[in-house]
Design a protein around this motif. Structure first.
Motif, PDB file in Angstrom:
ATOM      1  N   ARG A   1      70.227  16.438  30.924  1.00 46.68           N
ATOM      2  CA  ARG A   1      70.586  16.566  32.342  1.00 46.68           C
ATOM      3  C   ARG A   1      69.415  16.234  33.259  1.00 46.68           C
ATOM      4  O   ARG A   1      69.605  15.759  34.371  1.00 46.68           O
ATOM      5  CB  ARG A   1      71.107  17.977  32.609  1.00 46.68           C
ATOM      6  N   GLY A   2      68.193  16.502  32.770  1.00 43.78           N
ATOM      7  CA  GLY A   2      67.029  16.101  33.544  1.00 43.78           C
ATOM      8  C   GLY A   2      66.730  14.630  33.413  1.00 43.78           C
ATOM      9  O   GLY A   2      66.429  13.941  34.393  1.00 43.78           O
ATOM     10  N   VAL A   3      66.831  14.106  32.183  1.00 47.70           N
ATOM     11  CA  VAL A   3      66.501  12.701  31.926  1.00 47.70           C
ATOM     12  C   VAL A   3      67.446  11.764  32.663  1.00 47.70           C
ATOM     13  O   VAL A   3      67.012  10.763  33.242  1.00 47.70           O
ATOM     14  CB  VAL A   3      66.522  12.418  30.413  1.00 47.70           C
ATOM     15  N   VAL A   4      68.741  12.066  32.682  1.00 45.39           N
ATOM     16  CA  VAL A   4      69.693  11.193  33.347  1.00 45.39           C
ATOM     17  C   VAL A   4      69.419  11.134  34.853  1.00 45.39           C
ATOM     18  O   VAL A   4      69.766  10.156  35.520  1.00 45.39           O
ATOM     19  CB  VAL A   4      71.143  11.648  33.072  1.00 45.39           C
ATOM     20  N   ARG A   5      68.747  12.159  35.370  1.00 43.78           N
ATOM     21  CA  ARG A   5      68.404  12.199  36.793  1.00 43.78           C
ATOM     22  C   ARG A   5      67.011  11.642  37.080  1.00 43.78           C
ATOM     23  O   ARG A   5      66.574  11.660  38.213  1.00 43.78           O
ATOM     24  CB  ARG A   5      68.523  13.639  37.310  1.00 43.78           C
TER      25      ARG A   5
ATOM     26  N   GLY B   1      72.880  22.608  45.837  1.00 40.97           N
ATOM     27  CA  GLY B   1      72.134  21.357  45.749  1.00 40.97           C
ATOM     28  C   GLY B   1      70.632  21.552  45.746  1.00 40.97           C
ATOM     29  O   GLY B   1      69.890  20.694  46.220  1.00 40.97           O
ATOM     30  N   ARG B   2      70.172  22.653  45.166  1.00 40.55           N
ATOM     31  CA  ARG B   2      68.749  22.989  45.225  1.00 40.55           C
ATOM     32  C   ARG B   2      67.950  22.460  44.040  1.00 40.55           C
ATOM     33  O   ARG B   2      66.725  22.600  44.010  1.00 40.55           O
ATOM     34  CB  ARG B   2      68.587  24.512  45.307  1.00 40.55           C
ATOM     35  N   LEU B   3      68.607  21.864  43.056  1.00 38.84           N
ATOM     36  CA  LEU B   3      67.920  21.478  41.825  1.00 38.84           C
ATOM     37  C   LEU B   3      67.891  19.964  41.653  1.00 38.84           C
ATOM     38  O   LEU B   3      68.935  19.316  41.530  1.00 38.84           O
ATOM     39  CB  LEU B   3      68.602  22.122  40.617  1.00 38.84           C
ATOM     40  N   GLY B   4      66.683  19.403  41.630  1.00 38.35           N
ATOM     41  CA  GLY B   4      66.508  17.996  41.306  1.00 38.35           C
ATOM     42  C   GLY B   4      66.277  17.830  39.825  1.00 38.35           C
ATOM     43  O   GLY B   4      66.451  18.754  39.029  1.00 38.35           O
ATOM     44  N   ALA B   5      65.843  16.633  39.415  1.00 42.65           N
ATOM     45  CA  ALA B   5      65.674  16.333  37.991  1.00 42.65           C
ATOM     46  C   ALA B   5      64.745  17.321  37.301  1.00 42.65           C
ATOM     47  O   ALA B   5      65.065  17.865  36.239  1.00 42.65           O
ATOM     48  CB  ALA B   5      65.148  14.905  37.829  1.00 42.65           C
ATOM     49  N   HIS B   6      63.583  17.572  37.907  1.00 40.94           N
ATOM     50  CA  HIS B   6      62.586  18.407  37.250  1.00 40.94           C
ATOM     51  C   HIS B   6      62.867  19.894  37.410  1.00 40.94           C
ATOM     52  O   HIS B   6      62.699  20.669  36.457  1.00 40.94           O
ATOM     53  CB  HIS B   6      61.191  18.053  37.789  1.00 40.94           C
ATOM     54  N   SER B   7      63.320  20.300  38.579  1.00 42.44           N
ATOM     55  CA  SER B   7      63.619  21.721  38.773  1.00 42.44           C
ATOM     56  C   SER B   7      64.837  22.148  37.953  1.00 42.44           C
ATOM     57  O   SER B   7      64.890  23.262  37.430  1.00 42.44           O
ATOM     58  CB  SER B   7      63.839  22.025  40.262  1.00 42.44           C
TER      59      SER B   7
ATOM     60  N   GLY C   1      75.160   8.308  26.416  1.00 41.22           N
ATOM     61  CA  GLY C   1      74.064   7.499  25.910  1.00 41.22           C
ATOM     62  C   GLY C   1      72.769   8.283  25.794  1.00 41.22           C
ATOM     63  O   GLY C   1      72.023   8.128  24.817  1.00 41.22           O
ATOM     64  N   VAL C   2      72.507   9.154  26.764  1.00 43.57           N
ATOM     65  CA  VAL C   2      71.289   9.972  26.721  1.00 43.57           C
ATOM     66  C   VAL C   2      71.362  10.977  25.574  1.00 43.57           C
ATOM     67  O   VAL C   2      70.377  11.185  24.860  1.00 43.57           O
ATOM     68  CB  VAL C   2      71.069  10.686  28.069  1.00 43.57           C
TER      69      VAL C   2
ATOM     70  N   ASP D   1      82.283   6.330  46.964  1.00 44.52           N
ATOM     71  CA  ASP D   1      83.441   6.885  47.673  1.00 44.52           C
ATOM     72  C   ASP D   1      84.436   7.547  46.714  1.00 44.52           C
ATOM     73  O   ASP D   1      85.339   8.254  47.156  1.00 44.52           O
ATOM     74  CB  ASP D   1      84.163   5.789  48.463  1.00 44.52           C
ATOM     75  N   SER D   2      84.288   7.312  45.414  1.00 42.13           N
ATOM     76  CA  SER D   2      85.244   7.822  44.434  1.00 42.13           C
ATOM     77  C   SER D   2      84.581   8.832  43.507  1.00 42.13           C
ATOM     78  O   SER D   2      83.706   8.481  42.709  1.00 42.13           O
ATOM     79  CB  SER D   2      85.817   6.669  43.597  1.00 42.13           C
ATOM     80  N   VAL D   3      85.017  10.085  43.585  1.00 40.75           N
ATOM     81  CA  VAL D   3      84.469  11.102  42.701  1.00 40.75           C
ATOM     82  C   VAL D   3      84.888  10.839  41.259  1.00 40.75           C
ATOM     83  O   VAL D   3      84.139  11.132  40.316  1.00 40.75           O
ATOM     84  CB  VAL D   3      84.888  12.514  43.150  1.00 40.75           C
ATOM     85  N   GLU D   4      86.080  10.281  41.075  1.00 38.54           N
ATOM     86  CA  GLU D   4      86.538   9.972  39.718  1.00 38.54           C
ATOM     87  C   GLU D   4      85.658   8.906  39.073  1.00 38.54           C
ATOM     88  O   GLU D   4      85.264   9.032  37.909  1.00 38.54           O
ATOM     89  CB  GLU D   4      87.998   9.501  39.727  1.00 38.54           C
ATOM     90  N   ALA D   5      85.334   7.856  39.844  1.00 35.01           N
ATOM     91  CA  ALA D   5      84.473   6.804  39.310  1.00 35.01           C
ATOM     92  C   ALA D   5      83.072   7.331  39.035  1.00 35.01           C
ATOM     93  O   ALA D   5      82.445   6.970  38.027  1.00 35.01           O
ATOM     94  CB  ALA D   5      84.408   5.633  40.295  1.00 35.01           C
ATOM     95  N   ASP D   6      82.585   8.203  39.907  1.00 29.77           N
ATOM     96  CA  ASP D   6      81.266   8.796  39.693  1.00 29.77           C
ATOM     97  C   ASP D   6      81.252   9.655  38.433  1.00 29.77           C
ATOM     98  O   ASP D   6      80.285   9.635  37.667  1.00 29.77           O
ATOM     99  CB  ASP D   6      80.862   9.645  40.902  1.00 29.77           C
ATOM    100  N   PHE D   7      82.329  10.413  38.219  1.00 34.17           N
ATOM    101  CA  PHE D   7      82.405  11.270  37.037  1.00 34.17           C
ATOM    102  C   PHE D   7      82.390  10.430  35.764  1.00 34.17           C
ATOM    103  O   PHE D   7      81.651  10.727  34.814  1.00 34.17           O
ATOM    104  CB  PHE D   7      83.677  12.116  37.088  1.00 34.17           C
ATOM    105  N   VAL D   8      83.184   9.376  35.718  1.00 32.49           N
ATOM    106  CA  VAL D   8      83.250   8.516  34.536  1.00 32.49           C
ATOM    107  C   VAL D   8      81.900   7.858  34.278  1.00 32.49           C
ATOM    108  O   VAL D   8      81.420   7.822  33.133  1.00 32.49           O
ATOM    109  CB  VAL D   8      84.361   7.453  34.691  1.00 32.49           C
ATOM    110  N   ARG D   9      81.274   7.359  35.309  1.00 30.82           N
ATOM    111  CA  ARG D   9      79.962   6.718  35.140  1.00 30.82           C
ATOM    112  C   ARG D   9      78.933   7.717  34.621  1.00 30.82           C
ATOM    113  O   ARG D   9      78.160   7.405  33.712  1.00 30.82           O
ATOM    114  CB  ARG D   9      79.504   6.127  36.472  1.00 30.82           C
ATOM    115  N   TYR D  10      78.929   8.898  35.201  1.00 31.91           N
ATOM    116  CA  TYR D  10      77.979   9.932  34.782  1.00 31.91           C
ATOM    117  C   TYR D  10      78.210  10.320  33.323  1.00 31.91           C
ATOM    118  O   TYR D  10      77.258  10.462  32.541  1.00 31.91           O
ATOM    119  CB  TYR D  10      78.149  11.149  35.683  1.00 31.91           C
ATOM    120  N   GLN D  11      79.467  10.483  32.941  1.00 33.26           N
ATOM    121  CA  GLN D  11      79.782  10.852  31.564  1.00 33.26           C
ATOM    122  C   GLN D  11      79.317   9.768  30.582  1.00 33.26           C
ATOM    123  O   GLN D  11      78.777  10.068  29.508  1.00 33.26           O
ATOM    124  CB  GLN D  11      81.291  11.076  31.409  1.00 33.26           C
TER     125      GLN D  11
END
Length: 216
Positions: A99-103, A54-60, A172-173, A157-167
């Motif tokens: 990957r940076g822009v979405v963050r 977990g060491r990388l944020g949007a810019h790093s 779109g990006v 609370d749902s990794v599946e929902a997070d994955f779908v939303r992220y995808q």
């Protein structure tokens, strides 16, 4: 000639690349070179570790992946292109930017960071619904959490929902960023077979300009 295959996780990029490499090797006298994402000798082994920690944020994250690509461009991609080879890239500048822009990274800044990368002859954007990528990933037992679902910067609370939303957000990006780099061919892996997708890509390439374009 630089051919890039890009898109979200589990969209079908690897399947398409395997088919393309096989067909290109059969069609062209010049050797076909392949370069993979996050594979440089400098950072290829470090990037997965930094992500797990977990060491990388949007810019790093954006800068680390730009470093990886810059090293491969200097060591491999530019020399290969100068020698006239066909270079196939499994993800390229658009992936690093997306990957940076979405963050939260600024899209214009992201484009400037990756401006060093040689321009693509063609980007093949492999698309697939987020729900289908979830099904594919689960069936193969692949990771959903962490950077793969954007849970490094937002989680429920749902990794599946997070994955779908992220995808869905990443798709779109990708669409908004890829056209700025050059010509884009969109392939829908849910509606098009791997063989048909390969034919679409080959038909879009100026192979008549390549040496020995006749089948061997």
């Amino acid at each position: 000639m630089l051919l890039v295959v890009d898109g979200i996780y589990s969209a079908g990029k690897s399947t398409l690349i395997r088919g393309l490499l096989k067909r290109l090797d059969e069609m062209i006298e010049l050797s076909v070179k392949f370069t993979d994402w996050n594979s440089s000798e400098l950072t290829g082994d470090l990037l997965p570790q930094w992500k797990r920690e977990g060491r990388l944020g949007a810019h790093s994250l954006l800068l680390a992946e730009a470093t990886d690509l810059a090293h491969r461009c200097e060591k491999d991609i530019r020399p290969w292109l100068a020698e006239g080879h066909v270079v196939v890239a499994d993800r390229y500048a658009t992936s690093g930017m997306a990957r940076g822009v979405v963050r939260g990274a600024d899209p214009e800044w992201a484009a400037q960071v990756f401006a060093f990368a040689p321009r693509e002859m063609l980007t093949v954007l492999v698309e697939c619904s987020a729900q289908e990528t979830l099904r594919r990933r689960q069936s193969l037992g692949k990771v959903l959490s962490g950077y793969h679902s954007g849970r490094d910067f937002r989680r429920t609370d749902s990794v599946e929902a997070d994955f779908v939303r992220y995808q869905e957000e990443m798709l779109g990006v990708y669409r908004s960023l890829s056209a700025a780099r050059g010509p884009v061919l969109t392939v829908d892996s849910e509606r098009t077979s791997a063989e048909e997708s390969v034919e679409q890509v080959l038909n879009a390439l100026p192979l008549h300009n390549a040496i020995g374009a006749e089948p061997r």
